[in-house]
Design a protein around this motif. Structure first.
Motif, mmCIF file in Angstrom:
data_model
loop_
_atom_site.group_PDB
_atom_site.id
_atom_site.type_symbol
_atom_site.label_atom_id
_atom_site.label_comp_id
_atom_site.label_asym_id
_atom_site.label_seq_id
_atom_site.Cartn_x
_atom_site.Cartn_y
_atom_site.Cartn_z
ATOM 1 N N TRP A 15 -88.440 -21.947 -48.335
ATOM 2 C CA TRP A 15 -89.140 -21.957 -49.619
ATOM 3 C C TRP A 15 -88.158 -21.920 -50.783
ATOM 4 O O TRP A 15 -88.392 -22.525 -51.830
ATOM 5 N N ARG A 16 -87.041 -21.249 -50.583
ATOM 6 C CA ARG A 16 -86.022 -21.166 -51.632
ATOM 7 C C ARG A 16 -85.036 -22.325 -51.576
ATOM 8 O O ARG A 16 -84.056 -22.354 -52.311
ATOM 9 N N ILE A 121 -86.449 -32.419 -59.114
ATOM 10 C CA ILE A 121 -85.766 -32.233 -60.385
ATOM 11 C C ILE A 121 -86.671 -32.696 -61.514
ATOM 12 O O ILE A 121 -87.207 -33.802 -61.487
ATOM 13 N N LEU A 122 -86.838 -31.839 -62.525
ATOM 14 C CA LEU A 122 -87.686 -32.166 -63.665
ATOM 15 C C LEU A 122 -86.879 -32.718 -64.835
ATOM 16 O O LEU A 122 -87.267 -33.708 -65.451
ATOM 17 N N SER A 123 -85.760 -32.065 -65.147
ATOM 18 C CA SER A 123 -84.950 -32.492 -66.290
ATOM 19 C C SER A 123 -83.597 -31.819 -66.249
ATOM 20 O O SER A 123 -83.385 -30.857 -65.502
ATOM 21 N N ASP A 124 -82.683 -32.339 -67.042
ATOM 22 C CA ASP A 124 -81.394 -31.651 -67.232
ATOM 23 C C ASP A 124 -81.002 -31.751 -68.692
ATOM 24 O O ASP A 124 -81.348 -32.716 -69.378
ATOM 25 N N TYR A 155 -86.146 -27.482 -62.307
ATOM 26 C CA TYR A 155 -86.633 -28.067 -61.061
ATOM 27 C C TYR A 155 -87.929 -27.397 -60.639
ATOM 28 O O TYR A 155 -88.316 -26.361 -61.182
ATOM 29 N N GLU A 156 -88.595 -28.014 -59.672
ATOM 30 C CA GLU A 156 -89.915 -27.537 -59.246
ATOM 31 C C GLU A 156 -89.976 -27.448 -57.735
ATOM 32 O O GLU A 156 -89.496 -28.333 -57.033
ATOM 33 N N ALA A 161 -92.051 -23.944 -61.511
ATOM 34 C CA ALA A 161 -90.857 -24.412 -62.207
ATOM 35 C C ALA A 161 -89.790 -23.319 -62.265
ATOM 36 O O ALA A 161 -90.101 -22.139 -62.446
ATOM 37 N N PHE A 162 -88.539 -23.736 -62.100
ATOM 38 C CA PHE A 162 -87.393 -22.836 -62.152
ATOM 39 C C PHE A 162 -86.274 -23.527 -62.926
ATOM 40 O O PHE A 162 -86.365 -24.713 -63.261
ATOM 41 N N PHE A 163 -85.202 -22.785 -63.203
ATOM 42 C CA PHE A 163 -84.033 -23.404 -63.821
ATOM 43 C C PHE A 163 -82.776 -22.831 -63.203
ATOM 44 O O PHE A 163 -82.777 -21.712 -62.688
#
Length: 214
Positions: A15-16, A121-124, A155-156, A161-163
């Motif tokens: 999961w991580r 990945i959502l964005s950077d 990222y998701e 959502a996390f960073f």
């Protein structure tokens, strides 16, 4: 509390975004999520649902692992598992037989790869978050160096959502690090940096502990 016993350490790590480097019947070997290392020495016993870090000389249950990773007491670890990780880790589909004890004298179950939740990945963006800058500083990496080579990546996983600090490889994937997370996104590849030199220096990771200690 009894429901927590149904969560496998393998599930929790997947999961991580932490996956084994190799597996044998009944156990997997990982790069330790508790420290930096080059050779996997973190063993997860899938049948007993226990972990052991040979580099640290200690191990235990899922609860003790969460306490070490999250730096919290047992009550807080239980709360986090019940409120968050339990729900998401439970969506990871494992092969039948994982976590079940074999009959006395019988063979260990043959384990097949689990269906691991995708990390997207959502964005950077430029590295600015104080938590990430502080984390890099604790690893001996000063802000100007971090800004030149790292990015702040969102990222998701399973809709959450996390960073993290992101270090991009030559194929477009990311190595992701924060105080609470060690993982990466596909595709996996090397990262090359041209310093206009005839000498090549190779590093196992983008934060090299041997340089930090000097």
């Amino acid at each position: 509390m009894n429901d927590l016993k149904n969560i496998g350490i393998r599930q929790f790590l997947a999961w991580r975004g932490i996956l084994p480097k190799y597996e044998r019947n009944g156990y997997g070997m990982y790069l330790s999520p508790l420290r930096e290392e080059r050779t996997p020495s973190f063993k997860v016993d899938y049948v007993q649902n226990l972990w052991y870090d040979f580099g640290l000389g200690g191990g235990g249950t899922l609860l003790t692992l969460v306490m070490r990773l999250e730096r919290c007491d047992s009550r807080e670890a239980v709360r986090r598992l019940q409120n968050g990780e339990k729900r998401d880790a439970g969506s990871v589909s494992l092969s039948p037989g994982v976590g079940e004890r074999p009959a006395a004298g019988g063979p260990l179950p043959v384990l097949r790869p689990a269906t691991v939740p995708a990390l997207r990945i959502l964005s950077d963006a430029s590295l600015r978050h104080p938590a990430l800058v502080g984390y890099l500083a604790s690893r001996g990496i000063v802000p100007p160096v971090a800004a030149a080579f790292c990015r702040e990546v969102r990222y998701e996983v399973n809709g959450r959502a996390f960073f993290a600090v992101g270090f991009r490889n030559d194929a477009g994937g990311w190595e992701l690090r924060s105080e609470r997370f060690k993982g990466g996104s596909s595709p996996k590849h090397i990262t090359t940096i041209d310093n206009r030199s005839d000498t090549v220096i190779a590093f196992e990771g983008f934060m090299d502990s041997s340089l930090i200690s000097r």
